[in-house]
Each structure stands twice: as structure tokens, then as C-alpha cells.
Design an enzyme around this catalytic site. Structure first.
Site: not given
Ligand code: NAD
Length: 281
Positions: A168, A187, A191
């Protein structure tokens, strides 16, 4: 002076069977995506399925029904084998079961997107230990354990592969989130760890033909923000983004296909921002 032209042909494009576009194909590859019920994960899985891979959608056991419906939709649309597997990535027993299930259901693993993650509200200097620990367990230990079973399967089956981790922008800089959503101290720490783990694996796994890369999303509109972003917060966050907008999940698909495919055969140990320019500041 030695001449290495035989080893590194200068004009491979002249070969009758050479095609750079074919190198982007994932046909015949098998892989899994964690966090596959979430925004970025399910979009990534769809991209891999469209590119020809068989894919296991992995998310919390409580989301199995949703995963099964996504798997049926993707199999129907792309004509590949897409399966649903429940796993809590923070639980070592659950991850061990996932390893067995992946081999049973797909045969092997060539590509893996280790993407499950959380960002809890109230994540700042007075965060209670249990919230800190939960973030570490899922974001960092979860990436460690799911990455480990992926490269173990590849090595046990005697072939290479590609690992992709989700870092991230918060892992590279301490973001001032403009008040919405709340801060993200643990967080950010996890990351930053994911990025370094990615690089360590790139060095350690190169002799096995396994590449390891990370992506660094900026603000991607997906489930992780829940309903925590107000209109005012949205505008404040985007002051730091030259593109002045969130990304859609599908804007990550091209990078995720590239990193999984043979088109990125010399790319390892990288962490590519996909952030609308956020990290230029
Ligand atoms: P999201 O919340 O839509 O998806 C995250 C998924 O991870 C969910 O479906 C959740 O059920 C699953 N999850 C959580 N805990 C879990 C566990 N213990 N075991 C298995 N699955 C689990 O969010 P997203 O944006 O799609 O996030 C995906 C990744 O991207 C994450 O690692 C997040 O930190 C990263 N990220 C997102 C953004 C953003 O702006 N959306 C930015 C930087 C990084």
C-alpha cells in the site's frame, strides 16, 4: 571480448513463433487469490480467469457462499475452472488446510495473489493491543503464511511461478488521510513489512524460478473503506492525488495480469505503485 548474442538474442521478434502479446496469456496456469470476495481480489481473479488461468477464490469461510456464486459466474463467463475455498489467512491451521485444498482442486499453483487485508478504525498511537495484533495477524502473518504455501507447492512440484503481494502507499509513507477515514498506524507498519517480505522472497526464490513482486495501490474504491468516507473526506484525501480521483478495481487488472504472466519474466523484487501519482509528493 566475449560475445553473448547467442545467449541473449538481439532480435527475438524475428522468430516465427515469437509474440509479445502471447506472453501475456495465462492459459494453462493455475493460481489463487486471497481476499477474493473483496473489491481488488475479485477483480484480479476475473482478470486471471479472462487471461486463461484456473483460479481458486480464497476468503474467510463466512464468505464461502458469496465466493461460490462468484466462482460460478467467472467459470461461466471465461470458460476456465474457478473454485471457491474458505480460509482465514491469519490461522496457521486454516492455511495448512488451504495448501491441501489447492493441490486437490487445482493440481498445482503457478501464480498467487496474496491480497487479503484489513484496515481497522481507530488505528493510531493509542490503539489497543488486540487491534494492533489483529492487523499484524491478517496483513503481515497472513501474507507470510499464504506466500509460504504458494512457493512450497511450486518447489515441491518442481516448477517456477509468480507471487504477487498487496502492499500500500501507506507502507511507503505516513499518509495524512485528511481526516477520512481514520489513521492507519499498524496498517502502515504491516504494509511496509509486506514490501520487505516480497523483496526477501525475490532473492531467496530466484534459484527456483519463482518471482516475487508487490503492488502498491493508492486509493482504490473497494470494500476496505466501507461507509467511512464522507464527501468532505473524499475531497480532502484526493488533494494528495494528482489524478484527483479514486481508481476503480479494474484499473489494477492489467498490472496483475502482467506480473503473473511470462511477459514479466525478468521482473522480480519490485513494488509498483498504482496510485494516480500519490507517491510523487
Ligand atoms: P476489501 O475489504 O474489499 O477486501 C479485502 C478482503 O480480505 C475481504 O473480502 C475480506 O473478507 C478479506 N479478509 C479479511 N480478513 C481475512 C482473513 N483473515 N482471511 C481471509 N480473508 C480475509 O478491500 P480491498 O481494497 O479489496 O483490499 C484488498 C487489499 O488491498 C488489502 O490488502 C488492502 O490492504 C489493500 N489495499 C487497498 C487499498 C484501497 O484503496 N482499496 C489501498 C492499498 C492497499
Amino acid at each position: 571480448m566475449a560475445n553473448f548474442d547467442d545467449r541473449y538474442p538481439l532480435d527475438k521478434w524475428r522468430d516465427a513463433d515469437h509474440s509479445v502479446m502471447k506472453e501475456f496469456s495465462l492459459a494453462g496456469k493455475k493460481g489463487f487469490v486471497t481476499g477474493a470476495a473483496g473489491g481488488i481480489g475479485r477483480s484480479a481473479a476475473a482478470a486471471w480467469a479472462e487471461a486463461g488461468a484456473d483460479v481458486a477464490l480464497v476468503d474467510l469461510p463466512a464468505k464461502l457462499e458469496q465466493l461460490e456464486s462468484l466462482a460460478a459466474e467467472m467459470s461461466g463467463k471465461y470458460g476456465v475452472n474457478v473454485v471457491a475455498l474458505g480460509c482465514d489467512v491469519s490461522d496457521p491451521n486454516s492455511v495448512a488446510e488451504l495448501k491441501t485444498a489447492l493441490v486437490d482442486r487445482l493440481g498445482t499453483v503457478d501464480i498467487a495473489f496474496l491480497n487479503a487485508g484489513i484496515c481497522l478504525m481507530g488505528d493510531s498511537i493509542d490503539i489497543p493491543f488486540d487491534k494492533w495484533q489483529k492487523t499484524l495477524d491478517i496483513n503481515l502473518s497472513g501474507a507470510f503464511m499464504t506466500g509460504q504455501i504458494a512457493h512450497q507447492i511450486m518447489r515441491e512440484h518442481g516448477h517456477g511461478g509468480s507471487l504477487i503481494f498487496t502492499s500500500s502507499t501507506a507502507g511507503h509513507t505516513v499518509l495524512n488521510m485528511g481526516g477520512s477515514p481514520a489513521p492507519n498506524m499498524s496498517y502502515s507498519v504491516t504494509k511496509a513489512g509486506v514490501t520487505r517480505y516480497t523483496q526477501y522472497l525475490a532473492a531467496a526464490l530466484a534459484p527456483y524460478g519463482i518471482r516475487s513482486n508487490a503492488i502498491t495501490p493508492g486509493y482504490i474504491w473497494s470494500g476496505i473503506f466501507g461507509d467511512s468516507v464522507t464527501e468532505e473526506g473524499h475531497d480532502a484525501m484526493l488533494q494528495m492525488v494528482p489524478e484527483r480521483r479514486f481508481a476503480r478495481n479494474d484499473e489494477l487488472q492489467g498490472l496483475l495480469v502482467f506480473l503473473a504472466s511470462d511477459a514479466s519474466s525478468y521482473v522480480t523484487g519490485t513494488d509498483t505503485p498504482i496510485d494516480g501519482g500519490l507517491l510523487v509528493y
